[in-house]
Design a protein around this motif. Structure first.
Motif, mmCIF file in Angstrom:
data_model
loop_
_atom_site.group_PDB
_atom_site.id
_atom_site.type_symbol
_atom_site.label_atom_id
_atom_site.label_comp_id
_atom_site.label_asym_id
_atom_site.label_seq_id
_atom_site.Cartn_x
_atom_site.Cartn_y
_atom_site.Cartn_z
ATOM 1 N N UNK A 52 41.204 -15.329 -20.078
ATOM 2 C CA UNK A 52 41.268 -15.357 -18.615
ATOM 3 C C UNK A 52 40.111 -16.160 -18.026
ATOM 4 N N UNK A 53 38.897 -15.912 -18.540
ATOM 5 C CA UNK A 53 37.748 -16.657 -18.011
ATOM 6 C C UNK A 53 37.860 -18.146 -18.327
ATOM 7 N N UNK A 54 38.256 -18.466 -19.576
ATOM 8 C CA UNK A 54 38.390 -19.879 -19.938
ATOM 9 C C UNK A 54 39.493 -20.555 -19.136
ATOM 10 N N UNK A 55 40.614 -19.846 -18.949
ATOM 11 C CA UNK A 55 41.702 -20.433 -18.160
ATOM 12 C C UNK A 55 41.313 -20.648 -16.717
ATOM 13 N N UNK A 56 40.649 -19.641 -16.116
ATOM 14 C CA UNK A 56 40.220 -19.805 -14.730
ATOM 15 C C UNK A 56 39.196 -20.932 -14.599
ATOM 16 N N UNK A 57 38.240 -20.961 -15.553
ATOM 17 C CA UNK A 57 37.256 -22.046 -15.502
ATOM 18 C C UNK A 57 37.887 -23.406 -15.708
ATOM 19 N N UNK A 58 38.823 -23.490 -16.666
ATOM 20 C CA UNK A 58 39.485 -24.770 -16.903
ATOM 21 C C UNK A 58 40.309 -25.202 -15.699
ATOM 22 N N UNK A 316 48.027 -24.869 -3.536
ATOM 23 C CA UNK A 316 48.614 -23.925 -2.599
ATOM 24 C C UNK A 316 48.508 -22.505 -3.152
ATOM 25 N N UNK A 317 48.798 -21.528 -2.266
ATOM 26 C CA UNK A 317 48.762 -20.131 -2.692
ATOM 27 C C UNK A 317 49.843 -19.852 -3.734
ATOM 28 N N UNK A 318 50.992 -20.478 -3.561
ATOM 29 C CA UNK A 318 52.070 -20.290 -4.543
ATOM 30 C C UNK A 318 51.660 -20.838 -5.911
ATOM 31 N N UNK A 319 50.997 -21.996 -5.888
ATOM 32 C CA UNK A 319 50.529 -22.552 -7.152
ATOM 33 C C UNK A 319 49.473 -21.662 -7.796
ATOM 34 N N UNK A 320 48.591 -21.091 -6.982
ATOM 35 C CA UNK A 320 47.592 -20.176 -7.516
ATOM 36 C C UNK A 320 48.251 -18.947 -8.131
ATOM 37 N N UNK A 321 49.316 -18.442 -7.495
ATOM 38 C CA UNK A 321 50.030 -17.304 -8.053
ATOM 39 C C UNK A 321 50.666 -17.622 -9.397
ATOM 40 N N UNK A 322 51.315 -18.814 -9.465
ATOM 41 C CA UNK A 322 51.906 -19.221 -10.739
ATOM 42 C C UNK A 322 50.837 -19.387 -11.818
ATOM 43 N N UNK A 323 49.693 -19.929 -11.438
ATOM 44 C CA UNK A 323 48.615 -20.117 -12.411
ATOM 45 C C UNK A 323 48.089 -18.782 -12.914
ATOM 46 N N UNK A 324 47.894 -17.821 -12.003
ATOM 47 C CA UNK A 324 47.416 -16.505 -12.425
ATOM 48 C C UNK A 324 48.438 -15.815 -13.327
ATOM 49 N N UNK A 325 49.729 -15.934 -12.973
ATOM 50 C CA UNK A 325 50.773 -15.336 -13.814
ATOM 51 C C UNK A 325 50.778 -15.958 -15.204
ATOM 52 N N UNK A 326 50.620 -17.297 -15.253
ATOM 53 C CA UNK A 326 50.607 -17.970 -16.554
ATOM 54 C C UNK A 326 49.415 -17.530 -17.392
ATOM 55 N N UNK A 327 48.249 -17.368 -16.763
ATOM 56 C CA UNK A 327 47.070 -16.915 -17.506
ATOM 57 C C UNK A 327 47.257 -15.497 -18.037
ATOM 58 N N UNK A 328 47.829 -14.608 -17.198
ATOM 59 C CA UNK A 328 48.065 -13.237 -17.654
ATOM 60 C C UNK A 328 49.067 -13.209 -18.802
ATOM 61 N N UNK A 329 50.122 -14.023 -18.666
ATOM 62 C CA UNK A 329 51.111 -14.074 -19.748
ATOM 63 C C UNK A 329 50.493 -14.611 -21.031
ATOM 64 N N UNK A 330 49.640 -15.643 -20.900
ATOM 65 C CA UNK A 330 48.978 -16.188 -22.079
ATOM 66 C C UNK A 330 48.042 -15.164 -22.711
ATOM 67 N N UNK A 331 47.309 -14.411 -21.877
ATOM 68 C CA UNK A 331 46.414 -13.383 -22.411
ATOM 69 C C UNK A 331 47.207 -12.284 -23.114
ATOM 70 N N UNK A 332 48.342 -11.856 -22.506
ATOM 71 C CA UNK A 332 49.178 -10.846 -23.162
ATOM 72 C C UNK A 332 49.755 -11.341 -24.471
ATOM 73 N N UNK A 333 50.218 -12.611 -24.482
ATOM 74 C CA UNK A 333 50.762 -13.171 -25.718
ATOM 75 C C UNK A 333 49.689 -13.246 -26.800
ATOM 76 N N UNK A 334 48.473 -13.623 -26.407
ATOM 77 C CA UNK A 334 47.389 -13.668 -27.377
ATOM 78 C C UNK A 334 47.092 -12.280 -27.931
ATOM 79 N N UNK A 335 47.144 -11.250 -27.056
ATOM 80 C CA UNK A 335 46.917 -9.893 -27.532
ATOM 81 C C UNK A 335 47.957 -9.459 -28.547
#
Length: 729
Positions: A52-58, A316-335
């Motif tokens: 999550x931190x790496x994705x947000x920073x990237x 945009x806010x919609x893009x930020x939402x999609x980005x956060x969802x993608x990061x959460x999904x990636x973190x869950x998949x990694x787990x």
């Protein structure tokens, strides 16, 4: 592995057997704790937080970098788009002139016909005059013969005065003329073009002029309109007197409504626009981008003004939402993946924990724990470890074979360099990496003495070395190669003038993205030739009288003398007697002999190089093109510079097919050449006229004139081509 750890006696004599209550409690605890252990939970949690931190920073860094990159590239992108629109319009104007040239060739033989015949000829459905809204034809005395508007005949008095002035100017100058006006129309503003071309007979005599008018909407001609609206910018068309002719507003071109509107936007001074009339200019002022591009055919200027903030993309806010969802999904998949990967470790941990609670694990001395485990490592099959060990053994066994092959290749390379017809040197950074025997002899060294020699040791002083490196860097960045004469020092400290031609190995392999790499990280290949004697020869007045000082090629006088001597050899008595009966038969059948060819090369649009880069850049480009032509036609051709951007080539004893092949190769070589100076790229083409020489028919003057006429024909037919003229013409 777990079996090896837990394979202990069920009731060791040194451990008390567990009580039934304790065993039941342990079994219940084992059934309850079926989830992942604390180590796995911590590992998965840390990994998810890191993702999550790496994705947000990237994401933040990418957004910041994108904004910076767009802001840095906004002005070049706007200038390039404006330049593309101007070139597209110039190309469109040039394409509209071609039907007029073809139509003028047809009308050249009918200029003395009656007005009715000329009008009927132009009204034919297959006539190219149908492409124009209005057609005018005037004779050499300035009398208007035909004036058609949409196939309707008009009198001379009905011809608009601006169109009449363009016809007069073309007739007076004897060359094509293009004029444009901004006109209102039903579909918005339009540009009305008037193209006028001269009408000449076969001998080149001016018989009159032919004019054609057509209109095109400004919204179609300038594709920047939609881009300007989206980017919040403004597009203006300015005449030679720096007055706005039209401007775009909300996607529509409009005329200035009143005299007050016909002024320049704020912040633009007239001196800046005067510079734009001589060449494209761009600059950023505060938060605005100003780009201006000249339109040479009308002496107008196309000006674009836009806000730099409109070019910078946002999230945009919609893009930020999609980005956060993608990061959460990636973190869950990694787990999940980590859980699957660590499942065997988790099972082993649970087994060890249960065994510890039941007292089935022995307490071992820390001094001897694991002391003997490695003895059995080589006696067991460890799966992937065994495969990896086998692969490493295979690689180690093949190391010597690869080393022997490399030494053989090195020996072959050194042999090629030693026995090459030219001196070859390979440098890496500022050191000599490899040297051929010819180059070492020129510099007075043994080849082994130059291995690892610093390039600085070949220069007389530190200043000479820095100057040489600076010239090499500029030439490689601009043209991808370096070709010049340099004074170096031999081993015995004697100066020697050599011509060196160098290229980057990365450039040879078409790795254009590496063109900006520093010299310290590049491998450069150099051809070296001793030119000390040639330089002494150039100091003589006889050499200067027969050579061009810029390109060092023979000049026009030398070429004419060489051509004359060559023609005299083919018309001598001994040669004519050796021709035999076959030549007499060919003469009786009026088939001209081809003793050789003359190529006349004229660079297309070379004036743009001088206009954009200045005379110094133009001279440098001419020097590179001269060396390119000389190396392309060598050894069959003899090259001379006969004009500003014109060259002549004599190729003796070759056929028509061979001459056409050499001419086409030269045409493609010039077209593929590319240079750059201060971010401006220069790409050229050439019109080539080829004359088939019959020594008994031509003189030096007629041969030169024939090749020049063939080159002129190549330019009239669209440039960047080869036109052939036979000896019988």
């Amino acid at each position: 592995m777990s079996d090896a750890v837990l394979s202990l006696p069920s009731e060791p004599p040194w451990v008390a057997p567990p009580q039934p209550q304790e065993a039941a409690a342990a079994a219940d605890a084992g059934r309850v704790r079926r989830g992942p252990g604390p180590m796995l939970r911590s590992m998965v949690l840390v990994a998810m937080i890191a993702v999550l931190l790496a994705g947000a920073g990237a994401a933040g860094w990418v957004a910041y970098s994108l904004r910076r990159a767009v802001m840095d590239g906004a002005l070049p992108a706007q200038t390039k788009a404006l330049e593309y629109a101007a070139r597209s319009l110039a190309f469109r104007v040039e394409q509209q002139q071609k039907p007029l040239h073809a139509l003028s060739s047809v009308l050249a033989g009918h200029m003395h016909d009656s007005q009715e015949s000329l009008e009927a000829l132009l009204r034919q459905p297959a006539s190219m005059a149908q492409q124009y809204e209005q057609i005018q034809l005037a004779n050499g005395k300035g009398q208007l013969l035909v004036n058609l508007r949409q196939e309707q005949a008009l009198s001379a008095e009905q011809l608009d005065e601006p169109l009449r002035e363009v016809l007069k100017r073309s007739l007076a100058e004897g060359k094509p003329v293009t004029q444009a006006w901004v006109r209102p129309g039903d579909a918005g503003l339009q540009l009305e073009f008037q193209n006028v071309v001269p009408v000449r007979d076969l001998q080149g005599k001016l018989l009159g002029v032919l004019g054609g008018s057509y209109r095109a909407p400004l919204s179609v001609l300038f594709s920047l309109e939609s881009t300007s609206v989206e980017a919040g910018g403004q597009l203006l068309l300015i005449d030679r007197d720096l007055r706005p002719l039209a401007f775009s507003s909300k996607g529509q071109w409009q005329l200035p409504a009143a005299a007050g509107d016909a002024v320049l936007p704020g912040g633009i001074d007239r001196a800046w626009l005067k510079m734009a009339q001589a060449g494209a200019v761009s600059e950023q002022r505060n938060n605005q981008l100003w780009s201006a591009m000249p339109l040479p055919w009308a002496q107008w200027t196309l000006l674009k003004v836009s806000d730099v903030q409109e070019w910078v993309p946002g999230v945009s806010a919609r893009m930020m939402g999609w980005l956060a969802t993608a990061l959460l999904a990636l973190a869950g998949l990694l787990g999940v993946v980590l859980c699957l990967i660590a499942y065997p470790l988790t099972a082993l941990f649970r087994s060890a924990e249960r065994a510890s609670r039941r007292g089935l694990m022995l307490e071992m001395d820390s001094a001897t724990r694991g002391a003997n485990w490695w003895h059995g490592l080589s006696d067991h099959d460890w799966g992937e470890a065994q495969t990896l060990r086998s692969a490493l053994q295979a690689l180690g066994g093949g190391y010597e074979a690869h080393g022997e092959q490399e030494r053989e290749l090195q020996m072959q390379l050194q042999t090629l360099m030693d026995y090459a017809p030219v001196g070859l040197i390979v440098t890496h950074g500022s050191k000599v990496q490899r040297v051929g025997m010819q180059a070492a002899r020129v510099l007075g060294y043994q080849p082994r003495e130059m291995q690892g020699l610093a390039v600085r040791d070949l220069c007389a002083s530190e200043a000479d070395y820095e100057d040489l490196m600076g010239r090499v860097r500029r030439a490689l960045d601009t043209y991808g190669q370096f070709d010049s004469e340099v004074c170096l020092m031999r081993k015995d400290s004697r100066p020697i003038w050599v011509r060196i031609h160098g290229q980057s190995m990365l450039r040879m392999h078409r790795a254009w993205e590496q063109s900006g790499k520093a010299l310290d990280g590049q491998y450069l290949v150099w051809e070296l030739e001793d030119v000390t004697t040639q330089r002494q020869l150039r100091e003589q007045s006889s050499w200067k009288a027969m050579h061009d000082p810029l390109t060092r090629l023979p000049n026009r006088t030398a070429f004419a003398l060489r051509l004359k001597e060559w023609l005299q050899e083919y018309t001598s008595r001994d040669y004519l007697e050796s021709m035999g009966r076959a030549n007499a038969i060919a003469r009786s059948q009026s088939e001209p002999l081809v003793h050789g060819i003359v190529l006349y090369v004229d660079l297309d649009h070379f004036s743009q190089v001088n206009r954009q880069g200045g005379r110094e850049v133009g001279d440098e480009v001419l020097g590179h093109i001269a060396r390119l032509i000389e190396s392309t036609v060598r050894p069959h051709g003899w090259v001379a510079r006969v004009g500003g951007d014109e060259f002549a080539i004599l190729m003796a004893g070759i056929s028509r097919e061979e001459g056409m092949r050499h001419a086409q190769l030269l045409c493609m070589a010039i077209q593929d050449w590319e240079g750059s100076y201060q971010g401006q790229r220069y790409m050229l083409s050439a019109s080539i006229g080829m004359l088939l020489l019959d020594a008994s028919y031509h003189t030096a003057a007629s041969a030169f004139k024939g090749a020049d006429m063939a080159c002129y024909a190549a330019k009239r037919k669209g440039r960047n081509r080869v036109e052939v003229m036979t000896a019988a013409v």
